[in-house]
Design a protein around this motif. Structure first.
Motif, short mmCIF file in Angstrom:
data_model
loop_
_atom_site.label_atom_id
_atom_site.label_comp_id
_atom_site.label_asym_id
_atom_site.label_seq_id
_atom_site.Cartn_x
_atom_site.Cartn_y
_atom_site.Cartn_z
N TYR A 92 0.81 -1.22 0.00
CA TYR A 92 0.00 0.00 0.00
C TYR A 92 0.84 1.27 0.00
O TYR A 92 0.53 2.23 -0.70
N MET A 93 1.92 1.28 0.77
CA MET A 93 2.75 2.48 0.86
C MET A 93 3.50 2.73 -0.44
O MET A 93 3.55 3.86 -0.94
N GLU A 94 4.09 1.69 -1.00
CA GLU A 94 4.85 1.83 -2.23
C GLU A 94 3.95 2.21 -3.41
O GLU A 94 4.31 3.08 -4.21
N LEU A 95 2.78 1.57 -3.50
CA LEU A 95 1.85 1.88 -4.59
C LEU A 95 1.36 3.32 -4.49
O LEU A 95 1.25 4.02 -5.50
N THR A 96 1.07 3.75 -3.28
CA THR A 96 0.62 5.13 -3.08
C THR A 96 1.71 6.10 -3.54
O THR A 96 1.44 7.06 -4.27
N LYS A 97 2.93 5.83 -3.12
CA LYS A 97 4.04 6.70 -3.50
C LYS A 97 4.21 6.74 -5.02
O LYS A 97 4.31 7.82 -5.62
N LEU A 98 4.24 5.58 -5.65
CA LEU A 98 4.43 5.52 -7.10
C LEU A 98 3.29 6.20 -7.86
O LEU A 98 3.53 7.02 -8.75
N LEU A 99 2.07 5.85 -7.51
CA LEU A 99 0.93 6.39 -8.25
C LEU A 99 0.76 7.89 -8.03
O LEU A 99 0.43 8.62 -8.96
N LEU A 100 1.00 8.35 -6.81
CA LEU A 100 0.85 9.78 -6.56
C LEU A 100 2.01 10.59 -7.13
O LEU A 100 1.84 11.75 -7.48
N ASN A 101 3.18 10.00 -7.24
CA ASN A 101 4.31 10.71 -7.83
C ASN A 101 4.19 10.83 -9.34
O ASN A 101 4.61 11.83 -9.92
N PHE A 102 3.65 9.80 -9.99
CA PHE A 102 3.64 9.78 -11.45
C PHE A 102 2.26 9.96 -12.08
O PHE A 102 2.17 10.19 -13.29
N ALA A 103 1.19 9.81 -11.28
CA ALA A 103 -0.14 9.89 -11.88
C ALA A 103 -1.13 10.60 -10.95
O ALA A 103 -2.30 10.26 -10.91
N SER A 104 -0.67 11.60 -10.23
CA SER A 104 -1.56 12.28 -9.28
C SER A 104 -2.73 12.97 -9.98
O SER A 104 -3.79 13.15 -9.38
N ASP A 105 -2.54 13.32 -11.25
CA ASP A 105 -3.64 13.95 -11.99
C ASP A 105 -4.77 12.97 -12.28
O ASP A 105 -5.89 13.39 -12.60
N ASN A 106 -4.53 11.68 -12.16
CA ASN A 106 -5.55 10.65 -12.38
C ASN A 106 -6.23 10.22 -11.08
O ASN A 106 -7.15 9.42 -11.12
N ILE A 107 -5.77 10.72 -9.96
CA ILE A 107 -6.28 10.28 -8.66
C ILE A 107 -6.99 11.43 -7.96
O ILE A 107 -6.35 12.43 -7.62
#
Length: 186
Positions: A92-107
């Motif tokens: 959960y922590m790693e996925l959050t970091k990755l997705l928010l760093n590279f795709a925050s506009d989609n979240i």
């Protein structure tokens, strides 16, 4: 194992994307992916989703657990319980970091999600430190690590190993008849 290796393992988790291109099924060692059709969701590993997102070839759909209400509920439960509660994803922590760093506009509500996951992480690490302190001070021989993620275990590993090594040295020197220097560090 260090944090980068845990993150590498997290990138193998699947996430749903909505591609904006067409491509037949692709065959990889890890499994078949696709077919990719514009506007139709498809599950792919995180590493591929991030690569396609960086090339503006898709939109990433956040995992179901990456929702403010669900994370608030999880945070409140984690704070209330004395033991570790199950997490929605082992990464959960790693996925959050990755997705928010590279795709925050989609979240949606990315900043709130980042804060909630950090709160959950901080609560769990504080529990882990208290558990480790209790484990060492009570001279326990083994511990049960239910519902911990690999990153959380990795965070406390060095401290715990050093503490147990020191504890072992102290115990071996307390026994009468033990010769000094007989046991080497592990």
């Amino acid at each position: 194992m260090d944090a980068s290796e845990v993150e590498f393992l997290a990138e193998k988790e699947t996430v749903k994307i909505i591609p904006n291109f067409s491509l037949d099924k692709i065959y990889l060692i890890g499994g078949d992916l696709g077919p990719f059709n514009p506007g139709l969701p498809v599950d792919v590993p995180v590493w591929l989703a991030l690569n396609l997102k960086q090339r503006q070839k898709c939109r990433i759909v956040p995992p179901a657990w990456m929702d403010v209400d669900k994370l608030e509920e999880m945070r409140d439960l984690e704070r209330k319980e004395d033991t570790f509660t199950p997490v929605p994803s082992p990464y959960y922590m790693e996925l959050t970091k990755l997705l928010l760093n590279f795709a925050s506009d989609n979240i949606p509500k990315a900043d709130e999600i980042r804060t909630l996951v950090k709160d959950i992480w901080d609560t769990r690490i504080a529990k882990l430190r208290l558990s480790a302190d209790s484990f060492i001070s009570q001279l326990e021989a083994h511990a049960k690590l239910d519902n911990l993620t690999l990153m959380e275990i990795n965070t406390i590993r060095a401290f715990l190993l050093d503490s147990l090594n020191c504890l072992y040295k102290l115990r071996s020197n307390q026994h009468p008849g033990s010769s000094k220097g007989q046991f080497a560090d592990f």
